[in-house]
Every structure is written in structure tokens, then in C-alpha cells.
Design a protein around this motif. Structure first.
Motif, PDB file in Angstrom:
ATOM      1  N   ALA A   1      25.183  -3.367  34.488  1.00 22.83           N
ATOM      2  CA  ALA A   1      25.098  -2.636  35.759  1.00 22.83           C
ATOM      3  C   ALA A   1      26.315  -1.724  35.945  1.00 22.83           C
ATOM      4  O   ALA A   1      27.409  -2.033  35.484  1.00 22.83           O
ATOM      5  CB  ALA A   1      24.990  -3.623  36.917  1.00 22.83           C
ATOM      6  N   ASP A   2      26.057  -0.587  36.635  1.00 24.76           N
ATOM      7  CA  ASP A   2      27.099   0.432  36.776  1.00 24.76           C
ATOM      8  C   ASP A   2      28.375  -0.095  37.420  1.00 24.76           C
ATOM      9  O   ASP A   2      29.473   0.348  37.088  1.00 24.76           O
ATOM     10  CB  ASP A   2      26.578   1.598  37.617  1.00 24.76           C
ATOM     11  N   GLU A   3      28.218  -1.030  38.358  1.00 20.58           N
ATOM     12  CA  GLU A   3      29.411  -1.463  39.106  1.00 20.58           C
ATOM     13  C   GLU A   3      30.294  -2.425  38.309  1.00 20.58           C
ATOM     14  O   GLU A   3      31.378  -2.783  38.748  1.00 20.58           O
ATOM     15  CB  GLU A   3      29.006  -2.091  40.452  1.00 20.58           C
ATOM     16  N   VAL A   4      29.840  -2.844  37.118  1.00 19.63           N
ATOM     17  CA  VAL A   4      30.639  -3.793  36.322  1.00 19.63           C
ATOM     18  C   VAL A   4      31.840  -3.076  35.711  1.00 19.63           C
ATOM     19  O   VAL A   4      31.676  -2.070  35.022  1.00 19.63           O
ATOM     20  CB  VAL A   4      29.772  -4.407  35.190  1.00 19.63           C
ATOM     21  N   PRO A   5      33.066  -3.562  35.976  1.00 26.30           N
ATOM     22  CA  PRO A   5      34.246  -2.926  35.390  1.00 26.30           C
ATOM     23  C   PRO A   5      34.218  -3.027  33.862  1.00 26.30           C
ATOM     24  O   PRO A   5      33.487  -3.850  33.307  1.00 26.30           O
ATOM     25  CB  PRO A   5      35.415  -3.741  35.953  1.00 26.30           C
ATOM     26  N   THR A   6      35.016  -2.201  33.173  1.00 28.19           N
ATOM     27  CA  THR A   6      34.941  -2.198  31.710  1.00 28.19           C
ATOM     28  C   THR A   6      35.811  -3.259  31.055  1.00 28.19           C
ATOM     29  O   THR A   6      35.462  -3.772  30.011  1.00 28.19           O
ATOM     30  CB  THR A   6      35.379  -0.835  31.126  1.00 28.19           C
ATOM     31  N   ILE A   7      36.936  -3.606  31.687  1.00 28.40           N
ATOM     32  CA  ILE A   7      37.889  -4.475  30.987  1.00 28.40           C
ATOM     33  C   ILE A   7      38.117  -5.798  31.731  1.00 28.40           C
ATOM     34  O   ILE A   7      38.296  -5.818  32.948  1.00 28.40           O
ATOM     35  CB  ILE A   7      39.224  -3.736  30.783  1.00 28.40           C
ATOM     36  N   PHE A   8      38.068  -6.880  30.975  1.00 23.66           N
ATOM     37  CA  PHE A   8      38.256  -8.217  31.542  1.00 23.66           C
ATOM     38  C   PHE A   8      39.245  -8.995  30.717  1.00 23.66           C
ATOM     39  O   PHE A   8      39.511  -8.655  29.576  1.00 23.66           O
ATOM     40  CB  PHE A   8      36.940  -8.991  31.497  1.00 23.66           C
ATOM     41  N   SER A   9      39.704 -10.131  31.277  1.00 19.14           N
ATOM     42  CA  SER A   9      40.440 -11.017  30.389  1.00 19.14           C
ATOM     43  C   SER A   9      39.728 -12.362  30.310  1.00 19.14           C
ATOM     44  O   SER A   9      39.397 -12.976  31.328  1.00 19.14           O
ATOM     45  CB  SER A   9      41.895 -11.144  30.834  1.00 19.14           C
ATOM     46  N   THR A  10      39.409 -12.768  29.078  1.00 20.24           N
ATOM     47  CA  THR A  10      38.812 -14.068  28.807  1.00 20.24           C
ATOM     48  C   THR A  10      38.865 -14.294  27.302  1.00 20.24           C
ATOM     49  O   THR A  10      39.620 -13.629  26.598  1.00 20.24           O
ATOM     50  CB  THR A  10      37.370 -14.174  29.324  1.00 20.24           C
ATOM     51  N   ASP A  11      38.022 -15.208  26.797  1.00 18.23           N
ATOM     52  CA  ASP A  11      37.988 -15.468  25.369  1.00 18.23           C
ATOM     53  C   ASP A  11      36.807 -14.709  24.747  1.00 18.23           C
ATOM     54  O   ASP A  11      35.664 -15.149  24.837  1.00 18.23           O
ATOM     55  CB  ASP A  11      37.829 -16.974  25.138  1.00 18.23           C
ATOM     56  N   PRO A  12      37.078 -13.561  24.132  1.00 19.26           N
ATOM     57  CA  PRO A  12      35.971 -12.712  23.673  1.00 19.26           C
ATOM     58  C   PRO A  12      35.104 -13.390  22.617  1.00 19.26           C
ATOM     59  O   PRO A  12      33.881 -13.241  22.636  1.00 19.26           O
ATOM     60  CB  PRO A  12      36.658 -11.474  23.097  1.00 19.26           C
ATOM     61  N   GLY A  13      35.714 -14.151  21.705  1.00 19.11           N
ATOM     62  CA  GLY A  13      34.950 -14.802  20.639  1.00 19.11           C
ATOM     63  C   GLY A  13      33.971 -15.819  21.200  1.00 19.11           C
ATOM     64  O   GLY A  13      32.818 -15.900  20.788  1.00 19.11           O
ATOM     65  N   ARG A  14      34.427 -16.584  22.186  1.00 18.86           N
ATOM     66  CA  ARG A  14      33.581 -17.626  22.766  1.00 18.86           C
ATOM     67  C   ARG A  14      32.493 -17.022  23.650  1.00 18.86           C
ATOM     68  O   ARG A  14      31.368 -17.511  23.681  1.00 18.86           O
ATOM     69  CB  ARG A  14      34.421 -18.628  23.557  1.00 18.86           C
ATOM     70  N   LEU A  15      32.825 -15.947  24.363  1.00 20.00           N
ATOM     71  CA  LEU A  15      31.806 -15.280  25.173  1.00 20.00           C
ATOM     72  C   LEU A  15      30.713 -14.728  24.256  1.00 20.00           C
ATOM     73  O   LEU A  15      29.510 -14.850  24.513  1.00 20.00           O
ATOM     74  CB  LEU A  15      32.439 -14.151  25.999  1.00 20.00           C
ATOM     75  N   ARG A  16      31.155 -14.149  23.143  1.00 23.92           N
ATOM     76  CA  ARG A  16      30.184 -13.608  22.189  1.00 23.92           C
ATOM     77  C   ARG A  16      29.298 -14.734  21.631  1.00 23.92           C
ATOM     78  O   ARG A  16      28.093 -14.563  21.466  1.00 23.92           O
ATOM     79  CB  ARG A  16      30.912 -12.907  21.049  1.00 23.92           C
ATOM     80  N   GLN A  17      29.912 -15.887  21.373  1.00 24.74           N
ATOM     81  CA  GLN A  17      29.164 -17.022  20.827  1.00 24.74           C
ATOM     82  C   GLN A  17      28.047 -17.468  21.787  1.00 24.74           C
ATOM     83  O   GLN A  17      26.921 -17.737  21.359  1.00 24.74           O
ATOM     84  CB  GLN A  17      30.141 -18.179  20.591  1.00 24.74           C
ATOM     85  N   VAL A  18      28.371 -17.512  23.081  1.00 26.06           N
ATOM     86  CA  VAL A  18      27.354 -17.921  24.064  1.00 26.06           C
ATOM     87  C   VAL A  18      26.225 -16.882  24.103  1.00 26.06           C
ATOM     88  O   VAL A  18      25.036 -17.235  24.065  1.00 26.06           O
ATOM     89  CB  VAL A  18      27.978 -18.092  25.472  1.00 26.06           C
ATOM     90  N   LEU A  19      26.611 -15.608  24.131  1.00 24.96           N
ATOM     91  CA  LEU A  19      25.584 -14.557  24.157  1.00 24.96           C
ATOM     92  C   LEU A  19      24.704 -14.631  22.915  1.00 24.96           C
ATOM     93  O   LEU A  19      23.476 -14.518  22.991  1.00 24.96           O
ATOM     94  CB  LEU A  19      26.246 -13.170  24.236  1.00 24.96           C
ATOM     95  N   THR A  20      25.336 -14.838  21.753  1.00 26.64           N
ATOM     96  CA  THR A  20      24.576 -14.915  20.505  1.00 26.64           C
ATOM     97  C   THR A  20      23.586 -16.079  20.538  1.00 26.64           C
ATOM     98  O   THR A  20      22.434 -15.940  20.128  1.00 26.64           O
ATOM     99  CB  THR A  20      25.536 -15.095  19.308  1.00 26.64           C
TER     100      THR A  20
END
Ligand SMILES: Nc1ncnc2c1ncn2[C@@H]1O[C@H](COP(=O)(O)OP(=O)(O)OP(=O)(O)O)[C@@H](O)[C@H]1O
Ligand SMILES: [Mg+2]
Length: 217
Positions: free
Chosen positions: A85-104
């Protein structure tokens, strides 16, 4: 095993030999996935899985998670869409590898359990502000769905809706339980809405503090 099989596949083989070597290659890949899942699962159980916190670009994570899966969806003749969605900011701080794992895991399931129709990833902002910024991730599919009775068990380790030996879908039943633990370790929650034979929406909410724009990973 994977490396040597790849070297073997680069040599001159007849059709039958090539087919066997390709089966070794894909079986080795499947084994690797299982080993990684079991390792993650044990690490979580032992309380040794640490969640990193680094600044990252959301779109990049989503791209990496979707790249291979998009091809899989296309091979199955499924439509695959994603919408941030357009209102979602571009940059966050978290664990990118683990977020990717959940999405995958969630998108992989959606493709695995859908024979026709579409899979769609949607990301929206559900709370703003430095302290309580939260994102909602939803993976919709038009697949086989899950009955109400089965939903409560899905997020426990090794549970699969169909445990018969004749079942059509591969896997060990660890994906969702790992995803649930990872989301919880990141401070979020995960759930599902589903109608049998119509489709499912697996979703998770994650508190994602804004990252530093300076040096996104
Ligand atoms: N999108 C979906 N549609 C229908 N059923 C699903 C969906 N996602 C998960 N399930 C059900 O939940 C079960 C558990 O999912 P989970 O991802 O934990 O295991 P798996 O995909 O069977 O194996 P693994 O992820 O370990 O390879 C699945 O076996 C399936 O019965
Ligand atoms: Mg799975």
C-alpha cells in the motif's frame, strides 16, 4: 552432495543418466530444506534463536522472497500479485532474513495448496508513529482451504491437515510452526481465515519501527 551433483550434471550424460542425476539434485534440495527447518526449530526450542535488528528496505525483502516463488506460481498456471500500500514507508528496522523466511513459508504454502486461480500478497500499514508503527501482511489464495476444525492445529509442529500416506502435497509440517515462533519473537502475531474449497488468507501483524534512512541493508 549438491555441489558434486551439479558438477556431474555439467558432464556428458545420456538422457537416462541425466534424469537420475536431476532427481538426486532435487532430492538433495528437499533434504536441505528439511534439515534447515529442523535446525531452526531446535534453535527456537533451545531459546537460542536471536532476532537481529537492522535497517532495511521492505521492497527488497519482498522482492527476494517472491522472485523464485513467482516462477513456481507461473509454472503452475497461477496468477501471482503483490501490493504494498502507498502509505507504507520504505525503510524499517527488523530482522530481514527472518521476515523473508516467514513470507517464503506462507507464499510457498499458498502456491502449494492452490491448483487454480491466484495468490496475492498484500502489505498495509495498520498503525503509525515512531513507537507503535505496525504492518499487516496478508497472503490470499484460492486454494483448497482448511476446515474450522483443522485451523487450531496448523501452527503446531509437524501438523498437517492431510496426514494420509496418499496425500498429494510434500512437506514435513514445520513451516507454519516456525513462522509462528518467528513472528512472535519479532513481537507480532499470526493467524488464518479460511473457507474449504474457496481459499485461505494467512496473515501476520508485525510492529516495525522505522529504520534509519542512512544505510539500509
Ligand atoms: N495456504 C494453505 N491452504 C491450505 N492448507 C494450508 C495452507 N497453508 C498451510 N496449510 C495446511 O497447513 C499444514 C501445515 O503447514 P506447514 O507449512 O506447517 O507444513 P507443510 O507445508 O505441510 O510442510 P513444510 O512447510 O514443513 O514443508 C499443511 O500441511 C496444510 O495442510
Ligand atoms: Mg509449508
Amino acid at each position: 552432495v549438491i555441489g558434486m551433483t551439479e558438477l556431474l550434471l555439467d558432464t556428458e550424460l545420456d538422457d537416462e543418466q541425466r534424469e537420475y542425476a536431476q532427481i538426486v539434485r532435487s532430492s538433495a534440495d528437499s533434504l536441505l530444506v528439511i534439515i534447515n527447518d529442523i535446525l531452526d526449530f531446535s534453535k527456537i526450542e533451545a531459546g537460542k534463536l536471536n532476532i537481529e535488528s537492522v535497517s532495511f528496505k521492505l521492497e527488497e525483502i519482498v522482492d527476494r522472497a517472491c522472485r523464485l516463488l513467482e516462477i513456481k506460481a507461473r509454472e503452475k498456471g497461477l496468477q501471482f500479485d503483490r501490493k504494498i500500500a502507498d502509505e507504507v514507508p520504505t525503510i524499517f528496522s527488523t530482522d530481514p532474513g527472518r521476515l523473508r523466511q516467514v513470507l517464503t513459508n506462507l507464499i510457498g504454502n499458498a502456491i502449494k495448496f492452490t491448483q487454480q486461480g491466484s495468490v496475492r500478497l498484500e502489505i498495509s500499514l495498520t498503525a503509525k508513529g515512531q513507537a507503535q508503527q505496525q504492518l499487516h501482511f496478508a497472503v490470499h489464495d484460492t486454494g483448497i482451504g482448511i476446515s474450522a476444525g483443522q485451523v487450531s492445529e496448523l501452527f503446531s509442529p509437524f501438523s498437517q491437515a492431510d496426514t494420509s500416506t496418499t496425500r498429494r502435497f510434500g512437506g514435513t509440517g514445520l513451516g507454519l510452526s516456525i513462522s509462528k515462533r518467528l513472528v512472535e519473537l519479532m513481537g507480532g502475531r499470526i493467524g488464518v481465515d479460511s473457507t474449504p474449497r474457496v481459499g485461505s488468507t494467512f496473515w501476520f501483524d508485525l510492529p516495525l519501527p522505522p529504520g534509519e534512512a542512512g544505510n539500509p541493508a
